[in-house]
Design a protein around this motif. Structure first.
Motif, PDB file in Angstrom:
ATOM      1  N   GLY A  80      11.736  27.655  43.751  1.00 34.18           N
ATOM      2  CA  GLY A  80      10.978  28.528  44.638  1.00 34.18           C
ATOM      3  C   GLY A  80      10.737  27.888  45.994  1.00 34.18           C
ATOM      4  O   GLY A  80      11.360  26.896  46.377  1.00 34.18           O
ATOM      5  N   LEU A  81       9.800  28.442  46.730  1.00 30.08           N
ATOM      6  CA  LEU A  81       9.550  27.996  48.099  1.00 30.08           C
ATOM      7  C   LEU A  81       9.073  26.553  48.163  1.00 30.08           C
ATOM      8  O   LEU A  81       9.367  25.843  49.136  1.00 30.08           O
ATOM      9  N   TRP A  82       8.361  26.089  47.121  1.00 30.00           N
ATOM     10  CA  TRP A  82       7.798  24.730  47.180  1.00 30.00           C
ATOM     11  C   TRP A  82       8.855  23.645  46.985  1.00 30.00           C
ATOM     12  O   TRP A  82       8.593  22.486  47.238  1.00 30.00           O
ATOM     13  N   THR A  83      10.034  24.012  46.537  1.00 29.07           N
ATOM     14  CA  THR A  83      11.115  23.025  46.452  1.00 29.07           C
ATOM     15  C   THR A  83      12.195  23.278  47.498  1.00 29.07           C
ATOM     16  O   THR A  83      13.202  22.576  47.528  1.00 29.07           O
ATOM     17  N   ARG A  84      11.966  24.248  48.370  1.00 31.89           N
ATOM     18  CA  ARG A  84      12.882  24.509  49.479  1.00 31.89           C
ATOM     19  C   ARG A  84      12.290  24.063  50.819  1.00 31.89           C
ATOM     20  O   ARG A  84      13.034  23.773  51.762  1.00 31.89           O
ATOM     21  N   TYR A  85      10.961  24.038  50.900  1.00 30.62           N
ATOM     22  CA  TYR A  85      10.270  23.707  52.139  1.00 30.62           C
ATOM     23  C   TYR A  85       9.178  22.678  51.864  1.00 30.62           C
ATOM     24  O   TYR A  85       8.443  22.800  50.875  1.00 30.62           O
ATOM     25  N   LYS A 116      15.809  21.364  47.455  1.00 24.44           N
ATOM     26  CA  LYS A 116      15.909  19.945  47.777  1.00 24.44           C
ATOM     27  C   LYS A 116      15.423  19.119  46.574  1.00 24.44           C
ATOM     28  O   LYS A 116      14.247  19.201  46.195  1.00 24.44           O
ATOM     29  N   PRO A 117      16.311  18.326  45.968  1.00 25.87           N
ATOM     30  CA  PRO A 117      15.920  17.549  44.789  1.00 25.87           C
ATOM     31  C   PRO A 117      14.698  16.666  45.028  1.00 25.87           C
ATOM     32  O   PRO A 117      13.874  16.496  44.129  1.00 25.87           O
ATOM     33  N   GLU A 118      14.564  16.123  46.229  1.00 25.76           N
ATOM     34  CA  GLU A 118      13.420  15.253  46.504  1.00 25.76           C
ATOM     35  C   GLU A 118      12.101  16.022  46.461  1.00 25.76           C
ATOM     36  O   GLU A 118      11.051  15.462  46.116  1.00 25.76           O
ATOM     37  N   LEU A 119      12.146  17.332  46.775  1.00 28.78           N
ATOM     38  CA  LEU A 119      10.929  18.128  46.687  1.00 28.78           C
ATOM     39  C   LEU A 119      10.601  18.481  45.236  1.00 28.78           C
ATOM     40  O   LEU A 119       9.431  18.601  44.876  1.00 28.78           O
ATOM     41  N   ILE A 120      11.619  18.660  44.394  1.00 27.28           N
ATOM     42  CA  ILE A 120      11.359  18.834  42.961  1.00 27.28           C
ATOM     43  C   ILE A 120      10.595  17.621  42.437  1.00 27.28           C
ATOM     44  O   ILE A 120       9.580  17.745  41.745  1.00 27.28           O
ATOM     45  N   THR A 121      11.082  16.444  42.787  1.00 22.62           N
ATOM     46  CA  THR A 121      10.432  15.206  42.352  1.00 22.62           C
ATOM     47  C   THR A 121       9.004  15.134  42.865  1.00 22.62           C
ATOM     48  O   THR A 121       8.076  14.768  42.125  1.00 22.62           O
ATOM     49  N   GLU A 145      22.489  22.151  37.422  1.00 24.26           N
ATOM     50  CA  GLU A 145      22.489  21.466  38.712  1.00 24.26           C
ATOM     51  C   GLU A 145      21.294  20.531  38.882  1.00 24.26           C
ATOM     52  O   GLU A 145      21.422  19.459  39.470  1.00 24.26           O
ATOM     53  N   HIS A 146      20.130  20.925  38.352  1.00 24.85           N
ATOM     54  CA  HIS A 146      18.897  20.203  38.697  1.00 24.85           C
ATOM     55  C   HIS A 146      18.150  19.597  37.512  1.00 24.85           C
ATOM     56  O   HIS A 146      17.113  18.967  37.707  1.00 24.85           O
TER      57      HIS A 146
END
Length: 369
Positions: A80-85, A116-121, A145-146
């Motif tokens: 969602g938006l929290w892992t894109r921005y 963005k994988p770093e935002l998932i983390t 993918e993730h």
């Protein structure tokens, strides 16, 4: 089960929504204070059976933390938006202020930004550092993918959630996700869905899933029935999947798979009837989107709304009603069943003579239509 003749060439079962059923009082009553709404998934204990739907209008990292501290589980949409921005506030501003004619285009544009994988983390780290159970959701298409990023970040409960998820996806163009092998190789409990039938649920349970999500075509923001012509009324779906859980316990020698109703739980009475039909847990969207803390600011939408070629949902106005704590625990503001969801569940269980959720699954129900 008897079938109804649709026409000379087609017969079908009658299906029931939660509006079509009601629970029946038993021979005893209880005090609401004696009722327990606690349950457990794997090693994770929850005081209330409410999960947030992983939808950007419902849950941000902050809302997930607040719901976790209240005894439930906040499930974050990891695509969602929290892992894109880094800061999705400008996108939320645009989505919630768009006109009806603009909103599909605005949604599509907002979700074109890559994950963005770093935002998932980072988002999972936020949940873990807050001391709550860290739960995140990916669609089946994004899982391959993730998933490694999600597991390495330390997720506690991993959800694979789609409009419908099957244990046997057949594709001529790509190698599909092998759920059984995937779940076996993970070190975290996996909850998968949606599904809506006995057979589909039984096959998902055989993959080793800790729980299955039950729901297809429902929910306040979904138009799957109108767009694809597919829907299974949720009372029937939950009862069918609960039967699969029972039979899988016999087949597996006692392994219990949790049944989680997902979609169409807009008011407190719906939550009561979902448990009565056999659900262990409740994945709630619109009811929590009404919270003051909800990032949708009185609007509600899901991932189906911004599909690039075939939208199957829309942004709906649910209005902001009360703070999250009041929506969960009251006091209620009206008799509409939108606040004090847990209190309503306690009162329903007490009024019908039950003190535990598992016991309440045995309550008698009647059809009302």
């Amino acid at each position: 089960m008897s079938e109804i003749e649709i026409g000379r060439n087609k017969r079908g079962r009658r299906g029931y929504s939660f509006d079509d059923v009601a629970v029946v009082p038993s021979r005893r009553t209880r005090d609401p204070e004696d009722v327990s709404t606690a349950w457990q998934v794997d090693a994770y204990h929850f005081d209330i059976p409410i999960f947030s739907a992983p939808m950007d209008s419902v849950v941000s990292p902050e809302v997930a933390i607040a719901l976790g501290r209240a005894g439930g589980l906040g499930v974050l949409d990891l695509e969602g938006l929290w892992t894109r921005y880094e800061d999705p506030t400008p996108q939320l501003d645009r989505i919630t202020s768009a006109t009806e004619d603009e909103v599909v285009g605005v949604l599509r544009e907002a979700y074109e930004e890559p994950i963005k994988p770093e935002l998932i983390t980072e988002r999972i780290r936020q949940l873990r550092e807050a001391g709550v159970t860290a739960a995140g959701s990916l669609s089946p298409q994004r899982t391959q993918e993730h998933w490694r990023t999600v597991v390495d970040a330390g997720v506690d409960l991993f959800f694979i959630r789609g409009t419908t998820v099957s244990a046997e996806h057949v594709s001529s163009g790509r190698e599909p996700l092998n759920l059984k092998r995937f779940i076996y190789e993970l070190d975290v409990p996996v909850i998968v869905g949606g599904c809506a039938t006995y057979t589909a649920a039984l096959h998902l349970m055989r993959t080793g899933a800790a729980g299955v999500l039950v729901g297809f075509g429902g929910g306040a923001s979904h138009t799957t029935r109108e767009t694809l012509g597919i829907q299974v009324p949720l009372a029937t779906a939950v009862a069918d999947v609960a039967a699969a859980r029972r039979d899988y316990m016999d087949e597996s020698g006692g392994r219990y798979v949790h049944v989680i109703a997902d979609g169409g739980l807009g008011r407190s009475g719906d939550l009561v009837k979902a448990i009565a039909c056999g659900a262990d847990g409740l994945m709630v969207g619109a009811a929590l989107a009404r919270a003051e803390e909800a990032p949708g600011r009185g609007y509600h939408w899901g991932s189906e709304a911004h599909h690039p070629t075939l939208p199957r949902g829309h942004r709906v106005e649910v209005s902001t009603v009360a703070p999250l704590d009041q929506i969960l625990f009251g006091p209620g503001l009206s008799a509409e069943g939108m606040t004090n969801l847990v209190g309503a569940l306690r009162h329903a269980m007490a009024t019908t003579g039950y003190t535990e959720l598992k016991e309440f699954q045995r309550i008698e129900v009647v059809t009302t239509r």
